[in-house]
Design an enzyme around this catalytic site. Sequence first.
Site, PDB file in Angstrom:
ATOM      1  N   THR A 182       0.634  -9.078  11.359  1.00  0.00           N
ATOM      2  CA  THR A 182       0.644 -10.123  10.325  1.00  0.00           C
ATOM      3  C   THR A 182       0.179 -11.450  10.903  1.00  0.00           C
ATOM      4  O   THR A 182       0.483 -11.766  12.054  1.00  0.00           O
ATOM      5  CB  THR A 182       2.041 -10.289   9.677  1.00  0.00           C
ATOM      6  OG1 THR A 182       1.969 -11.314   8.682  1.00  0.00           O
ATOM      7  CG2 THR A 182       3.145 -10.608  10.672  1.00  0.00           C
ATOM      8  N   ASP A 198       0.790  -1.239   0.000  1.00  0.00           N
ATOM      9  CA  ASP A 198       0.000   0.000   0.000  1.00  0.00           C
ATOM     10  C   ASP A 198       0.824   1.292   0.000  1.00  0.00           C
ATOM     11  O   ASP A 198       0.280   2.379  -0.203  1.00  0.00           O
ATOM     12  CB  ASP A 198      -0.980   0.005   1.192  1.00  0.00           C
ATOM     13  CG  ASP A 198      -0.306  -0.173   2.560  1.00  0.00           C
ATOM     14  OD1 ASP A 198       0.868   0.208   2.722  1.00  0.00           O
ATOM     15  OD2 ASP A 198      -0.990  -0.685   3.477  1.00  0.00           O
ATOM     16  N   GLU A 210      -4.763 -10.398  17.931  1.00  0.00           N
ATOM     17  CA  GLU A 210      -5.085 -11.826  17.955  1.00  0.00           C
ATOM     18  C   GLU A 210      -3.810 -12.640  18.099  1.00  0.00           C
ATOM     19  O   GLU A 210      -2.739 -12.205  17.699  1.00  0.00           O
ATOM     20  CB  GLU A 210      -5.741 -12.258  16.636  1.00  0.00           C
ATOM     21  CG  GLU A 210      -6.896 -11.418  16.157  1.00  0.00           C
ATOM     22  CD  GLU A 210      -8.170 -11.705  16.916  1.00  0.00           C
ATOM     23  OE1 GLU A 210      -8.262 -12.801  17.525  1.00  0.00           O
ATOM     24  OE2 GLU A 210      -9.054 -10.829  16.917  1.00  0.00           O
ATOM     25  N   HIS A 240       6.428  -7.960  -1.150  1.00  0.00           N
ATOM     26  CA  HIS A 240       5.353  -8.340  -2.079  1.00  0.00           C
ATOM     27  C   HIS A 240       5.049  -7.253  -3.101  1.00  0.00           C
ATOM     28  O   HIS A 240       3.966  -7.243  -3.689  1.00  0.00           O
ATOM     29  CB  HIS A 240       4.096  -8.731  -1.281  1.00  0.00           C
ATOM     30  CG  HIS A 240       4.276  -9.978  -0.459  1.00  0.00           C
ATOM     31  ND1 HIS A 240       3.466 -10.318   0.601  1.00  0.00           N
ATOM     32  CD2 HIS A 240       5.192 -10.987  -0.551  1.00  0.00           C
ATOM     33  CE1 HIS A 240       3.873 -11.470   1.124  1.00  0.00           C
ATOM     34  NE2 HIS A 240       4.924 -11.885   0.448  1.00  0.00           N
TER      35      HIS A 240
HETATM   36  C1  BJW Z   1      -3.945  -6.053  13.471  1.00  0.00           C
HETATM   37  C2  BJW Z   1      -4.861  -5.038  13.533  1.00  0.00           C
HETATM   38  C3  BJW Z   1      -4.434  -3.880  14.164  1.00  0.00           C
HETATM   39  C4  BJW Z   1      -5.827  -6.608  12.506  1.00  0.00           C
HETATM   40  N1  BJW Z   1      -3.199  -3.818  14.661  1.00  0.00           N
HETATM   41  N2  BJW Z   1      -2.724  -5.972  13.970  1.00  0.00           N
HETATM   42  C5  BJW Z   1       5.905 -22.917   2.777  1.00  0.00           C
HETATM   43  C6  BJW Z   1       4.878 -23.566   3.429  1.00  0.00           C
HETATM   44  C7  BJW Z   1       3.574 -23.521   2.921  1.00  0.00           C
HETATM   45  C8  BJW Z   1       3.287 -22.812   1.748  1.00  0.00           C
HETATM   46  C9  BJW Z   1       4.295 -22.182   1.118  1.00  0.00           C
HETATM   47  C10 BJW Z   1       5.596 -22.236   1.620  1.00  0.00           C
HETATM   48  N3  BJW Z   1       6.391 -21.512   0.800  1.00  0.00           N
HETATM   49  C11 BJW Z   1       5.635 -20.989  -0.183  1.00  0.00           C
HETATM   50  C12 BJW Z   1       4.365 -21.384  -0.033  1.00  0.00           C
HETATM   51  C13 BJW Z   1       3.210 -21.007  -0.944  1.00  0.00           C
HETATM   52  C14 BJW Z   1       2.648 -19.637  -0.681  1.00  0.00           C
HETATM   53  C15 BJW Z   1       2.146 -19.577   0.749  1.00  0.00           C
HETATM   54  O1  BJW Z   1       2.749 -19.007   1.626  1.00  0.00           O
HETATM   55  N4  BJW Z   1       0.998 -20.182   1.000  1.00  0.00           N
HETATM   56  C16 BJW Z   1       0.437 -20.259   2.358  1.00  0.00           C
HETATM   57  C17 BJW Z   1      -0.729 -19.269   2.493  1.00  0.00           C
HETATM   58  C18 BJW Z   1      -0.032 -21.662   2.604  1.00  0.00           C
HETATM   59  N5  BJW Z   1       3.639 -18.603  -0.940  1.00  0.00           N
HETATM   60  C19 BJW Z   1       3.846 -18.082  -2.140  1.00  0.00           C
HETATM   61  O2  BJW Z   1       3.203 -18.464  -3.121  1.00  0.00           O
HETATM   62  C20 BJW Z   1       4.923 -17.031  -2.260  1.00  0.00           C
HETATM   63  N6  BJW Z   1       5.810 -17.322  -3.324  1.00  0.00           N
HETATM   64  C21 BJW Z   1       6.709 -18.322  -3.285  1.00  0.00           C
HETATM   65  O3  BJW Z   1       6.805 -19.035  -2.332  1.00  0.00           O
HETATM   66  O4  BJW Z   1       7.504 -18.391  -4.419  1.00  0.00           O
HETATM   67  C22 BJW Z   1       8.309 -19.536  -4.606  1.00  0.00           C
HETATM   68  C23 BJW Z   1       7.597 -20.436  -5.591  1.00  0.00           C
HETATM   69  C24 BJW Z   1       7.301 -19.958  -6.842  1.00  0.00           C
HETATM   70  C25 BJW Z   1       6.656 -20.786  -7.745  1.00  0.00           C
HETATM   71  C26 BJW Z   1       6.278 -22.057  -7.367  1.00  0.00           C
HETATM   72  C27 BJW Z   1       6.555 -22.512  -6.081  1.00  0.00           C
HETATM   73  C28 BJW Z   1       7.233 -21.684  -5.178  1.00  0.00           C
HETATM   74  C29 BJW Z   1       4.332 -15.674  -2.640  1.00  0.00           C
HETATM   75  C30 BJW Z   1       3.375 -15.161  -1.631  1.00  0.00           C
HETATM   76  C31 BJW Z   1       2.795 -13.825  -2.132  1.00  0.00           C
HETATM   77  C32 BJW Z   1       1.691 -13.315  -1.236  1.00  0.00           C
HETATM   78  N7  BJW Z   1       0.984 -12.278  -1.895  1.00  0.00           N
HETATM   79  C33 BJW Z   1      -0.071 -11.559  -1.193  1.00  0.00           C
HETATM   80  C34 BJW Z   1      -0.813 -10.664  -2.190  1.00  0.00           C
HETATM   81  C35 BJW Z   1      -0.009  -9.413  -2.560  1.00  0.00           C
HETATM   82  C36 BJW Z   1      -0.723  -8.584  -3.591  1.00  0.00           C
HETATM   83  C37 BJW Z   1      -1.997  -7.985  -3.049  1.00  0.00           C
HETATM   84  O5  BJW Z   1      -1.938  -7.077  -2.216  1.00  0.00           O
HETATM   85  O6  BJW Z   1      -3.063  -8.425  -3.467  1.00  0.00           O
HETATM   86  O7  BJW Z   1       0.484 -10.806  -0.135  1.00  0.00           O
HETATM   87  S1  BJW Z   1      -1.220 -12.651  -0.356  1.00  0.00           S
HETATM   88  C38 BJW Z   1      -1.440 -11.628   1.051  1.00  0.00           C
HETATM   89  O8  BJW Z   1      -0.923 -12.294   2.232  1.00  0.00           O
HETATM   90  C39 BJW Z   1      -0.543 -10.406   0.814  1.00  0.00           C
HETATM   91  C40 BJW Z   1       0.032 -10.188   2.182  1.00  0.00           C
HETATM   92  O9  BJW Z   1       1.233  -9.446   2.074  1.00  0.00           O
HETATM   93  C41 BJW Z   1       0.233 -11.593   2.692  1.00  0.00           C
HETATM   94  C42 BJW Z   1       0.360 -11.681   4.179  1.00  0.00           C
HETATM   95  O10 BJW Z   1      -0.828 -11.363   4.824  1.00  0.00           O
HETATM   96  P1  BJW Z   1      -0.782 -10.495   6.171  1.00  0.00           P
HETATM   97  O11 BJW Z   1      -0.153  -9.200   5.900  1.00  0.00           O
HETATM   98  O12 BJW Z   1      -0.215 -11.314   7.254  1.00  0.00           O
HETATM   99  O13 BJW Z   1      -2.336 -10.194   6.392  1.00  0.00           O
HETATM  100  P2  BJW Z   1      -3.468 -11.083   7.104  1.00  0.00           P
HETATM  101  O14 BJW Z   1      -4.785 -10.548   6.677  1.00  0.00           O
HETATM  102  O15 BJW Z   1      -3.227 -12.528   6.907  1.00  0.00           O
HETATM  103  O16 BJW Z   1      -3.268 -10.811   8.656  1.00  0.00           O
HETATM  104  C43 BJW Z   1      -3.537  -9.537   9.225  1.00  0.00           C
HETATM  105  C44 BJW Z   1      -3.148  -9.592  10.686  1.00  0.00           C
HETATM  106  O17 BJW Z   1      -3.324  -8.298  11.232  1.00  0.00           O
HETATM  107  C45 BJW Z   1      -4.022 -10.554  11.530  1.00  0.00           C
HETATM  108  O18 BJW Z   1      -3.172 -11.358  12.346  1.00  0.00           O
HETATM  109  C46 BJW Z   1      -4.854  -9.607  12.407  1.00  0.00           C
HETATM  110  O19 BJW Z   1      -5.145 -10.147  13.705  1.00  0.00           O
HETATM  111  C47 BJW Z   1      -3.931  -8.410  12.515  1.00  0.00           C
HETATM  112  N8  BJW Z   1      -4.586  -7.151  12.789  1.00  0.00           N
HETATM  113  N9  BJW Z   1      -6.045  -5.476  12.920  1.00  0.00           N
HETATM  114  C48 BJW Z   1      -2.381  -4.930  14.559  1.00  0.00           C
HETATM  115  N10 BJW Z   1      -5.290  -2.823  14.301  1.00  0.00           N
END
Ligand code: BJW
Length: 241
Positions: A189, A105, A216, A120
């Site tokens: 996160t 963002d 959380e 990302h």
């Molecule tokens: C508060 C609050 C307040 C609320 N104060 N807090 C190993 C194990 C398992 C799977 C995998 C692995 N390695 C790779 C994978 C696959 C996959 C993955 O991780 N999958 C899992 C979900 C199972 N990873 C990938 O695909 C990654 N690439 C990769 O590994 O490449 C190698 C490869 C390539 C080709 C083939 C094979 C391997 C890439 C991941 C890219 C993620 N992209 C996104 C979208 C970005 C674009 C967009 O904006 O649309 O990134 S997904 C989304 O999740 C976004 C975020 O950056 C990311 C993380 O989410 P985040 O920020 O943690 O948000 P939330 O909503 O989950 O959590 C919010 C938190 O805030 C909560 O805890 C709330 O409680 C808290 N909160 N209010 C403080 N006021």
Amino acid sequence: MTDDQLQQARQYLAAARRVVVFTGAGISAESGVPTFRGKDATWKGMPAAVASSIGLLEQDLTTAWEWFDYRRTLLKTVVPNPAHIAVAQAETRFEDFLVVTQNVDGLHQKAGSQRIIELHGNIWRGRGLRTGKRYPLPETPLPTLPPRGDHDEPLRPDVVLFGEMLPAGAFEEAEIVASRCDVCLVIGTSGVVYPAALIPFAARDAGAAVIEVNPESTDLTPHMTLSLRGRAGDIVPRLFG
Ligand code: BJW
């Protein structure tokens, strides 16, 4: 969060020379940016994780852009909150200070942070589908979908979708800095997306204090030195100074 926990966190930071701040969508929640795994995280019936997948982009670039331009329009009026600002103001107080963000963002930049690794990507840029050339795209809503670059090349959002590689070198650099820090703050996160979620582990495994700020409990909580339960905008400004 107890006063004792807050004091402990402040003491870790007061003694630290090198700090890494690892952030996710929760740090921007109080600015009005939706998180990814909240109950409202759907668009046109799709979970955000599906809308932000390489599958959708490859199948239908225009629909993928509709999702991103919808979010860009939401973000246009959004401003940094006290947590982004406290992080930016803390930067010059330490010998070494780096923000490693999963967010696309641009709010850390808007708050004034200078040293940032965006794992990302950034929603305010496009990238050529053929050439990979990056273009700033500040305008929203975009006049044409998909937007086009030089020689009419179609652009995609310059963000990392599920199944895609992170930008070359970004994760590696973040991991090296994390493995040398004294304190790693983990703010807003869920810690479920890899490889990004490995950053706090790199810090912890090298002996740093790892401090979570989140209302959380998360997958990372059992591995934290301290978990401060509450909102980033309330807690982060009280950690420094
Ligand atoms: C508060 C609050 C307040 C609320 N104060 N807090 C190993 C194990 C398992 C799977 C995998 C692995 N390695 C790779 C994978 C696959 C996959 C993955 O991780 N999958 C899992 C979900 C199972 N990873 C990938 O695909 C990654 N690439 C990769 O590994 O490449 C190698 C490869 C390539 C080709 C083939 C094979 C391997 C890439 C991941 C890219 C993620 N992209 C996104 C979208 C970005 C674009 C967009 O904006 O649309 O990134 S997904 C989304 O999740 C976004 C975020 O950056 C990311 C993380 O989410 P985040 O920020 O943690 O948000 P939330 O909503 O989950 O959590 C919010 C938190 O805030 C909560 O805890 C709330 O409680 C808290 N909160 N209010 C403080 N006021």
